[in-house]
Design a protein around this motif. Sequence first.
Motif, PDB file in Angstrom:
ATOM      1  N   LEU A  32      52.316  57.095  22.948  1.00  0.00           N
ATOM      2  CA  LEU A  32      53.548  56.827  21.468  1.00  0.00           C
ATOM      3  C   LEU A  32      54.669  55.863  21.358  1.00  0.00           C
ATOM      4  CD1 LEU A  32      55.027  60.691  21.923  1.00  0.00           C
ATOM      5  CD2 LEU A  32      52.468  59.697  19.585  1.00  0.00           C
ATOM      6  N   LYS A  33      54.031  54.777  20.328  1.00  0.00           N
ATOM      7  CA  LYS A  33      54.727  53.858  19.997  1.00  0.00           C
ATOM      8  C   LYS A  33      55.831  53.450  18.893  1.00  0.00           C
ATOM      9  CE  LYS A  33      51.163  51.976  22.646  1.00  0.00           C
ATOM     10  NZ  LYS A  33      51.299  51.787  24.131  1.00  0.00           N
ATOM     11  N   GLN A  34      55.667  54.048  17.977  1.00  0.00           N
ATOM     12  CA  GLN A  34      56.633  54.107  17.002  1.00  0.00           C
ATOM     13  C   GLN A  34      57.817  55.113  16.994  1.00  0.00           C
ATOM     14  OE1 GLN A  34      54.491  53.345  12.840  1.00  0.00           O
ATOM     15  NE2 GLN A  34      53.204  52.661  13.712  1.00  0.00           N
ATOM     16  N   PHE A  35      59.412  54.626  17.453  1.00  0.00           N
ATOM     17  CA  PHE A  35      60.344  55.675  16.920  1.00  0.00           C
ATOM     18  C   PHE A  35      60.948  55.439  16.217  1.00  0.00           C
ATOM     19  CE2 PHE A  35      58.121  56.033  20.849  1.00  0.00           C
ATOM     20  CZ  PHE A  35      58.186  57.567  21.860  1.00  0.00           C
ATOM     21  N   VAL A  36      62.063  56.354  15.893  1.00  0.00           N
ATOM     22  CA  VAL A  36      63.244  55.993  15.039  1.00  0.00           C
ATOM     23  C   VAL A  36      63.598  56.731  15.630  1.00  0.00           C
ATOM     24  CG1 VAL A  36      62.735  58.058  13.021  1.00  0.00           C
ATOM     25  CG2 VAL A  36      64.199  55.803  12.334  1.00  0.00           C
ATOM     26  N   LEU A  37      65.486  55.828  15.657  1.00  0.00           N
ATOM     27  CA  LEU A  37      67.156  56.888  16.002  1.00  0.00           C
ATOM     28  C   LEU A  37      67.900  57.652  14.929  1.00  0.00           C
ATOM     29  CD1 LEU A  37      68.942  57.108  19.377  1.00  0.00           C
ATOM     30  CD2 LEU A  37      69.631  54.828  17.690  1.00  0.00           C
ATOM     31  N   LEU A  38      67.625  58.811  14.783  1.00  0.00           N
ATOM     32  CA  LEU A  38      68.001  59.899  14.126  1.00  0.00           C
ATOM     33  C   LEU A  38      70.212  60.085  14.610  1.00  0.00           C
ATOM     34  CD1 LEU A  38      64.872  61.969  12.702  1.00  0.00           C
ATOM     35  CD2 LEU A  38      65.699  59.912  11.907  1.00  0.00           C
ATOM     36  N   GLU A  39      70.532  60.626  13.535  1.00  0.00           N
ATOM     37  CA  GLU A  39      71.961  60.330  13.708  1.00  0.00           C
ATOM     38  C   GLU A  39      72.119  61.433  12.909  1.00  0.00           C
ATOM     39  OE1 GLU A  39      73.879  56.740  14.030  1.00  0.00           O
ATOM     40  OE2 GLU A  39      72.438  55.784  14.472  1.00  0.00           O
ATOM     41  N   PRO A  40      71.560  62.645  12.887  1.00  0.00           N
ATOM     42  CA  PRO A  40      72.538  63.831  11.957  1.00  0.00           C
ATOM     43  C   PRO A  40      74.006  63.798  12.748  1.00  0.00           C
ATOM     44  CG  PRO A  40      70.350  64.337  13.874  1.00  0.00           C
ATOM     45  CD  PRO A  40      71.155  62.705  14.298  1.00  0.00           C
ATOM     46  N   GLU A  41      74.395  63.793  11.301  1.00  0.00           N
ATOM     47  CA  GLU A  41      76.560  64.463  11.921  1.00  0.00           C
ATOM     48  C   GLU A  41      76.640  65.710  12.492  1.00  0.00           C
ATOM     49  OE1 GLU A  41      78.636  64.161   7.455  1.00  0.00           O
ATOM     50  OE2 GLU A  41      77.113  61.789   7.067  1.00  0.00           O
ATOM     51  N   ASP A  42      76.215  66.265  12.237  1.00  0.00           N
ATOM     52  CA  ASP A  42      75.919  67.933  12.823  1.00  0.00           C
ATOM     53  C   ASP A  42      75.941  67.887  14.278  1.00  0.00           C
ATOM     54  OD1 ASP A  42      73.684  67.487  12.117  1.00  0.00           O
ATOM     55  OD2 ASP A  42      73.338  70.222  12.443  1.00  0.00           O
ATOM     56  N   THR A  43      75.291  67.261  14.888  1.00  0.00           N
ATOM     57  CA  THR A  43      75.097  67.004  16.529  1.00  0.00           C
ATOM     58  C   THR A  43      75.764  65.876  17.308  1.00  0.00           C
ATOM     59  OG1 THR A  43      73.036  66.009  16.445  1.00  0.00           O
ATOM     60  CG2 THR A  43      72.831  68.268  16.089  1.00  0.00           C
ATOM     61  N   TYR A  44      76.091  64.759  16.296  1.00  0.00           N
ATOM     62  CA  TYR A  44      76.852  63.398  17.089  1.00  0.00           C
ATOM     63  C   TYR A  44      77.988  63.468  17.929  1.00  0.00           C
ATOM     64  CZ  TYR A  44      77.861  58.345  17.151  1.00  0.00           C
ATOM     65  OH  TYR A  44      77.969  57.248  17.761  1.00  0.00           O
ATOM     66  N   PRO A  45      77.842  62.615  18.767  1.00  0.00           N
ATOM     67  CA  PRO A  45      77.214  61.770  19.408  1.00  0.00           C
ATOM     68  C   PRO A  45      75.766  62.037  20.290  1.00  0.00           C
ATOM     69  CG  PRO A  45      78.787  62.044  21.426  1.00  0.00           C
ATOM     70  CD  PRO A  45      78.931  63.563  19.991  1.00  0.00           C
ATOM     71  N   ILE A  46      75.444  63.344  20.394  1.00  0.00           N
ATOM     72  CA  ILE A  46      74.153  63.455  20.263  1.00  0.00           C
ATOM     73  C   ILE A  46      73.003  62.800  19.245  1.00  0.00           C
ATOM     74  CG2 ILE A  46      72.008  65.638  21.203  1.00  0.00           C
ATOM     75  CD1 ILE A  46      74.241  66.879  22.018  1.00  0.00           C
ATOM     76  N   MET A  47      71.930  61.757  19.111  1.00  0.00           N
ATOM     77  CA  MET A  47      71.430  61.073  18.842  1.00  0.00           C
ATOM     78  C   MET A  47      69.914  62.314  18.619  1.00  0.00           C
ATOM     79  SD  MET A  47      73.204  58.181  18.294  1.00  0.00           S
ATOM     80  CE  MET A  47      73.362  57.784  19.837  1.00  0.00           C
ATOM     81  N   TRP A  48      68.895  61.924  18.249  1.00  0.00           N
ATOM     82  CA  TRP A  48      67.470  61.735  18.822  1.00  0.00           C
ATOM     83  C   TRP A  48      67.040  60.426  18.248  1.00  0.00           C
ATOM     84  CZ3 TRP A  48      66.162  66.751  19.904  1.00  0.00           C
ATOM     85  CH2 TRP A  48      67.101  67.667  20.146  1.00  0.00           C
ATOM     86  N   LEU A  49      65.961  60.259  19.090  1.00  0.00           N
ATOM     87  CA  LEU A  49      65.299  59.660  19.612  1.00  0.00           C
ATOM     88  C   LEU A  49      63.631  60.189  19.299  1.00  0.00           C
ATOM     89  CD1 LEU A  49      64.280  56.149  20.425  1.00  0.00           C
ATOM     90  CD2 LEU A  49      63.908  56.798  22.303  1.00  0.00           C
ATOM     91  N   ALA A  50      63.118  60.340  17.831  1.00  0.00           N
ATOM     92  CA  ALA A  50      62.223  60.923  17.108  1.00  0.00           C
ATOM     93  C   ALA A  50      60.535  60.211  17.461  1.00  0.00           C
ATOM     94  CB  ALA A  50      62.033  61.344  16.000  1.00  0.00           C
TER      95      ALA A  50
END
Length: 157
Positions: A32-50
């Motif tokens: 897997l080479k392509q990711f995006v950093l998702l920053e949902p307001e309801d979990t911030y400062p926990i984000m998701w490298l998807a």
Amino acid sequence: MIKEYETKLGSVKIETEKTIIFEYGIPGFEDLKQFVLLEPEDTYPIMWLASLEDKKVAFPVTFPQLIRNDYQFALPQDLTEYLELEKPEDAIILSILTIPEKEDEITINLAAPIIISQKNHKGVQYLIENEEYKIRHLLKEELERSNAILSVQKDGE
């Protein structure tokens, strides 16, 4: 250009320039080479490298300095050049979390941070050669440790 992707967090629209490229993958997910950093307001400062290539793959991540206020390490010169880092602000440094059912068993990986260049949008997972940092630190213990450091610093003022 905006493209729509299916991720572990659902359907997201991403500007293509926000795609983070892990040319060498992430250990265990080298394909897997392509990711995006998702920053949902309801979990911030926990984000998701998807992953943008496998909708089942997303890593919960956070800023390690929020958990361990004295967290620091030096990057080797070749990695600094590869990521085109000229100053510390050019890098986003994240740690992967493991989130089990019991909240007090959440762990953070301080030994292998994710480093993302804000200049060229390349990412790597870097293994720090420091025995103090482990792959699994209990989040609760690290927060207590940081709070103790802060209270000693305040008492010393």
